[in-house]
Structure formats: C-alpha cells, structure tokens
Design a protein around this motif. Sequence first.
Motif, PDB file in Angstrom:
ATOM      1  N   UNK A  35      10.138   2.721   1.227  1.00 14.60           N
ATOM      2  CA  UNK A  35      10.647   2.208   2.489  1.00 14.60           C
ATOM      3  C   UNK A  35      12.160   2.064   2.376  1.00 14.60           C
ATOM      4  N   UNK A  36      12.800   1.720   3.478  1.00 13.66           N
ATOM      5  CA  UNK A  36      14.258   1.590   3.454  1.00 13.66           C
ATOM      6  C   UNK A  36      14.703   0.406   2.602  1.00 13.66           C
ATOM      7  N   UNK A  77       7.347   0.356  -2.156  1.00 15.92           N
ATOM      8  CA  UNK A  77       6.568   1.588  -2.290  1.00 15.92           C
ATOM      9  C   UNK A  77       5.369   1.536  -1.346  1.00 15.92           C
ATOM     10  N   UNK A  78       5.235   2.580  -0.501  1.00 18.08           N
ATOM     11  CA  UNK A  78       4.112   2.692   0.425  1.00 18.08           C
ATOM     12  C   UNK A  78       3.076   3.641  -0.142  1.00 18.08           C
ATOM     13  N   UNK A  79       1.805   3.387   0.183  1.00 21.20           N
ATOM     14  CA  UNK A  79       0.732   4.294  -0.218  1.00 21.20           C
ATOM     15  C   UNK A  79      -0.293   4.366   0.902  1.00 21.20           C
ATOM     16  N   UNK A  83       1.276  -1.532   0.801  1.00 22.55           N
ATOM     17  CA  UNK A  83       2.419  -1.618  -0.097  1.00 22.55           C
ATOM     18  C   UNK A  83       1.942  -1.912  -1.509  1.00 22.55           C
ATOM     19  N   UNK A  84       2.614  -1.316  -2.480  1.00 25.10           N
ATOM     20  CA  UNK A  84       2.328  -1.613  -3.879  1.00 25.10           C
ATOM     21  C   UNK A  84       3.136  -2.828  -4.305  1.00 25.10           C
ATOM     22  N   UNK A  85       2.599  -3.596  -5.231  1.00 26.44           N
ATOM     23  CA  UNK A  85       3.286  -4.795  -5.699  1.00 26.44           C
ATOM     24  C   UNK A  85       3.268  -4.857  -7.215  1.00 26.44           C
ATOM     25  N   UNK A  86       4.204  -5.589  -7.753  1.00 20.71           N
ATOM     26  CA  UNK A  86       4.194  -5.939  -9.162  1.00 20.71           C
ATOM     27  C   UNK A  86       4.515  -4.793 -10.098  1.00 20.71           C
ATOM     28  N   UNK A  87       3.853  -4.798 -11.239  1.00 20.34           N
ATOM     29  CA  UNK A  87       4.137  -3.847 -12.307  1.00 20.34           C
ATOM     30  C   UNK A  87       3.831  -2.416 -11.883  1.00 20.34           C
TER      31      UNK A  87
END
Length: 64
Positions: free
Chosen positions: A17-18, A22-24, A49-53
Amino acid sequence: MPKMKSHRGACKRFKTTSSGKIKRERMNGSHNLEKKNSKRCRRLHQTALLEGLKAKQIKRMIQA
C-alpha cells in the motif's frame, strides 16, 4: 557482488500500500462459489493485510 533479485512468486501474490503495509488476497474465493453463501463470498473477495514478522519477511522478498 551481484544484485539481489526479488522473489517473483511473492511479487505476484503481494502488493504494498502507499503507507508501506502488505496486501494479500484471501484463499478459496475463486471457484466452487455456489457452495458458499453470499456473505462468505463477499468476505473472500476483500483483500487482507499482513501483520508482524510475516509482513517483514514478505517485504524483504519483494523489495530486493
């Protein structure tokens, strides 16, 4: 030393994203949709959206 290459499979599956997140896409939303109810189909077509590690790992794979 040669340049690092980005992971082509990750580049096809994930977008940034801007703001740098990270999008999935969600899985199970492309076929056999007649078995799934409408609410579930709508939810499966939304991006997540992805999060974390995991997001940190994917970011490294994409921007090499």
